[in-house]
Design a protein around this motif. Structure first.
Motif, PDB file in Angstrom:
ATOM      1  N   ILE A 125       0.857  -1.285   0.075  1.00  0.00           N
ATOM      2  CA  ILE A 125      -0.185   0.160  -0.079  1.00  0.00           C
ATOM      3  C   ILE A 125       0.770   1.308  -0.109  1.00  0.00           C
ATOM      4  O   ILE A 125       1.743   1.383   1.017  1.00  0.00           O
ATOM      5  N   ASN A 126       0.818   2.260  -1.245  1.00  0.00           N
ATOM      6  CA  ASN A 126       1.365   3.207  -1.131  1.00  0.00           C
ATOM      7  C   ASN A 126       0.868   4.373  -0.549  1.00  0.00           C
ATOM      8  O   ASN A 126      -0.464   4.277  -0.297  1.00  0.00           O
ATOM      9  N   THR A 127       1.430   5.528  -0.518  1.00  0.00           N
ATOM     10  CA  THR A 127       0.901   6.841  -0.208  1.00  0.00           C
ATOM     11  C   THR A 127       1.062   7.890  -1.040  1.00  0.00           C
ATOM     12  O   THR A 127       2.071   7.782  -1.975  1.00  0.00           O
ATOM     13  N   TYR A 132      -4.051   6.771   0.404  1.00  0.00           N
ATOM     14  CA  TYR A 132      -3.416   5.656   0.177  1.00  0.00           C
ATOM     15  C   TYR A 132      -3.904   5.163  -1.167  1.00  0.00           C
ATOM     16  O   TYR A 132      -4.694   5.451  -1.704  1.00  0.00           O
ATOM     17  N   TYR A 141      -7.396   4.711  -5.200  1.00  0.00           N
ATOM     18  CA  TYR A 141      -6.904   6.054  -4.252  1.00  0.00           C
ATOM     19  C   TYR A 141      -7.888   6.174  -3.213  1.00  0.00           C
ATOM     20  O   TYR A 141      -9.052   6.299  -3.466  1.00  0.00           O
ATOM     21  N   THR A 143      -9.020   8.055   0.048  1.00  0.00           N
ATOM     22  CA  THR A 143      -8.825   9.372   1.154  1.00  0.00           C
ATOM     23  C   THR A 143      -9.907   9.646   2.074  1.00  0.00           C
ATOM     24  O   THR A 143     -10.977   9.403   1.839  1.00  0.00           O
ATOM     25  N   SER A 209      -6.746  -0.060   3.617  1.00  0.00           N
ATOM     26  CA  SER A 209      -6.165   0.780   3.985  1.00  0.00           C
ATOM     27  C   SER A 209      -6.453   1.566   5.505  1.00  0.00           C
ATOM     28  O   SER A 209      -5.421   1.974   6.002  1.00  0.00           O
ATOM     29  N   LYS A 212      -4.581  -0.620   8.035  1.00  0.00           N
ATOM     30  CA  LYS A 212      -3.261  -0.205   7.823  1.00  0.00           C
ATOM     31  C   LYS A 212      -3.066   1.332   8.629  1.00  0.00           C
ATOM     32  O   LYS A 212      -2.331   1.587   9.599  1.00  0.00           O
ATOM     33  N   HIS A 213      -4.058   2.221   8.344  1.00  0.00           N
ATOM     34  CA  HIS A 213      -3.948   3.583   8.942  1.00  0.00           C
ATOM     35  C   HIS A 213      -4.091   3.441  10.417  1.00  0.00           C
ATOM     36  O   HIS A 213      -3.627   4.256  11.304  1.00  0.00           O
TER      37      HIS A 213
END
Length: 261
Positions: A125-127, A132, A141, A143, A209, A212-213
């Motif tokens: 998972i990228n940012t 994310y 994407y 948000t 996401s 993970k957050h």
């Protein structure tokens, strides 16, 4: 040519399904796909799927976006085609089928209106700033926002999908608000180029996401509310890898008919 079609919806995400095991429908006829998906001049749908034979699987799922182009994986579409396969008598309550992102396992209730679809495992998972970015079979994407009920998802989603970073390949844009006991998600989908009532790969991306957050680990079940109803994502997360990812929700036949093309 006269085609027999079926219309299915999963949490408001609607699809045209065609039994193409005899290959009578030309899978390269993108204009016809676009015309059939048009909500004024065709049947109307977020996408179209062909169910085809495959020697190694129960069936193959070929998915087209509403713009007529071949699409990436569609989660709610995957759940609907499983219900369609059950309707056709190809499967009973379990299946292994092939989609564009690889093999998928799914389980469907005996009544045929609830499908648990296994999605691909996720390792990365990228940012992008505070958002994310990940691929759950389709690129997404994610948000976080406040007051999502009144957000202009069309304008805000379109702006992100068409910015310099994502314009060429396109990306699906998901807005999420954490409601405590569930996540509320709205999605702008590429290929549809509008907000849809639900997006299966999108809510999957959002659930991962947010885990993970929030630094959650273990076995996680995430209820998600979308404009078209309720879905659930369940998965295992060890802090690095997301495995046993399932998208769970309704899949219902709306109507069937014939059309000359």
């Amino acid at each position: 040519m006269t085609i027999h079609f079926y219309k299915y919806q999963g949490a408001g995400n609607d699809f045209i399904l065609i039994d193409n095991r005899d290959l009578s429908f030309n899978a390269q006829d993108y204009k016809t796909v676009h015309d059939l998906c048009h909500r004024r001049f065709g049947i109307g749908a977020d996408g179209l799927m062909l169910l085809q034979n495959h020697k190694d699987f129960d069936f193959e799922m070929l998915y087209f976006n509403a713009d007529g182009n071949l699409g990436s994986m569609c989660g709610n579409g995957g759940r609907c085609i499983v219900a369609f396969a059950k309707h056709l008598g190809i499967i009973e309550t379990e299946t292994n089928f092939l989609a564009v992102d690889g093999p998928h396992y799914a389980k469907i209730t005996a009544e045929g209106n609830w499908v648990d679809l296994q999605m691909i495992d996720i390792d990365t998972i990228n940012t992008d700033g505070e958002a994310y970015v990940l691929n759950t079979g389709s690129p997404h994407y994610v948000t976080q926002v406040n007051n999502l009920e009144v957000l202009d998802v069309f304008q805000d989603g379109k702006a992100i999908r068409n910015n310099d970073t994502y314009k060429k390949e396109g990306i699906n844009v998901n807005f999420v608000e954490d409601k405590g006991d569930h996540l509320f998600v709205r999605t702008f989908e590429r290929g549809v180029e509008d907000e849809t009532y639900a997006c299966g790969t999108g809510v999957t991306a959002v659930a991962l996401s947010m885990a993970k957050h929030q630094q959650q680990t273990g076995h996680i079940e995430t209820p998600v509310k979308v404009l078209g109803g309720n879905l659930k994502i369940r998965f295992d997360y060890d802090g690095k890898h997301f495995t046993n990812v399932f998208l769970c929700g309704p899949a219902e036949q709306v109507f069937t008919g014939e059309l000359s093309i």
